[in-house]
Design a protein around this motif. Structure first.
Motif, mmCIF file in Angstrom:
data_model
loop_
_atom_site.group_PDB
_atom_site.id
_atom_site.type_symbol
_atom_site.label_atom_id
_atom_site.label_comp_id
_atom_site.label_asym_id
_atom_site.label_seq_id
_atom_site.Cartn_x
_atom_site.Cartn_y
_atom_site.Cartn_z
ATOM 1 N N HIS A 23 -6.099 3.866 1.718
ATOM 2 C CA HIS A 23 -4.817 3.619 1.038
ATOM 3 C C HIS A 23 -4.449 4.807 0.145
ATOM 4 C CE1 HIS A 23 -3.846 -0.524 2.117
ATOM 5 N NE2 HIS A 23 -5.129 -0.829 2.005
ATOM 6 N N ASP A 48 -11.556 -7.864 6.259
ATOM 7 C CA ASP A 48 -10.376 -7.613 5.437
ATOM 8 C C ASP A 48 -9.202 -7.727 6.408
ATOM 9 O OD1 ASP A 48 -8.550 -6.778 3.572
ATOM 10 O OD2 ASP A 48 -9.252 -4.708 3.478
ATOM 11 N N HIS A 59 -5.679 -5.875 6.733
ATOM 12 C CA HIS A 59 -5.754 -4.421 6.615
ATOM 13 C C HIS A 59 -5.872 -3.711 7.971
ATOM 14 C CE1 HIS A 59 -7.482 -0.703 4.595
ATOM 15 N NE2 HIS A 59 -8.092 -0.605 5.761
ATOM 16 N N ASP A 82 -1.622 -2.909 4.394
ATOM 17 C CA ASP A 82 -1.954 -4.337 4.341
ATOM 18 C C ASP A 82 -0.666 -5.098 4.629
ATOM 19 O OD1 ASP A 82 -4.433 -3.560 3.420
ATOM 20 O OD2 ASP A 82 -4.002 -4.040 1.330
ATOM 21 N N ARG A 87 -1.396 3.873 -2.019
ATOM 22 C CA ARG A 87 -1.679 3.538 -3.419
ATOM 23 C C ARG A 87 -2.151 4.794 -4.141
ATOM 24 N NH1 ARG A 87 -3.553 -1.834 -1.416
ATOM 25 N NH2 ARG A 87 -5.745 -1.307 -1.337
#
Ligand SMILES: [Zn+2]
Length: 142
Positions: free
Chosen positions: A63, A117, A120, A70, A45
């Motif tokens: 990320h 999470d 992830h 993910d 990202r």
């Protein structure tokens, strides 16, 4: 350098740092053994930084340097899809698969985090080598 990782038991666009690829190759081996597919929903990202104004963010997400992915887990045997609600809920084989990936590949499963999470996985680069994280972040944002 960011590459689009492809493997037999991976589906979807998977943009990651080339140094992260060896982890994913190991993850693919675990997925093959359990006959599961990892469906990538998010990978690298990029932050919306303006050229020449590189500010290292307070939260160093893996990320942002292509060291995290993910996704959802698909059981190829039954067709059951373990999405964000089902992954790591303590029910089903998905927990065993994710734990095996965590133990065998050097990847960290988000399902083990203090604030879980479960979709992830990452290399923990942001905590194990902050300098390298910053170097990669600068390269990707200059
Ligand atoms: Zn993530």
């Amino acid at each position: 350098m960011i590459v689009n990782f492809k493997a037999s038991n991976f589906r979807g666009d998977c943009f990651v740092d080339e140094d992260f690829v060896p982890y994913l190759k190991k993850m693919n081996e675990v997925l093959k053994r359990f006959n599961y597919t990892w469906i990538v929903t998010s990978s690298f990202r990029k932050t919306a930084n303006v050229k020449g104004a590189i500010v290292t963010p307070a939260k160093k997400s893996n990320h942002m340097v292509g060291h995290a992915i993910d996704g959802n887990l698909l059981d190829n045997k039954t067709g059951v899809l373990y999405n964000s609600k089902k992954l790591g809920d303590g029910l089903g084989e998905d927990d065993i698969v994710c734990a095996a990936i965590d133990v065998e590949t050097g990847l960290r499963w988000g399902g083990t985090f203090n604030v879980p999470d479960s979709i992830h996985f990452d290399s923990a680069l942001n905590t194990t080598n902050t300098k390298l994280w910053e170097q990669k972040y600068k390269e990707l944002n200059s």
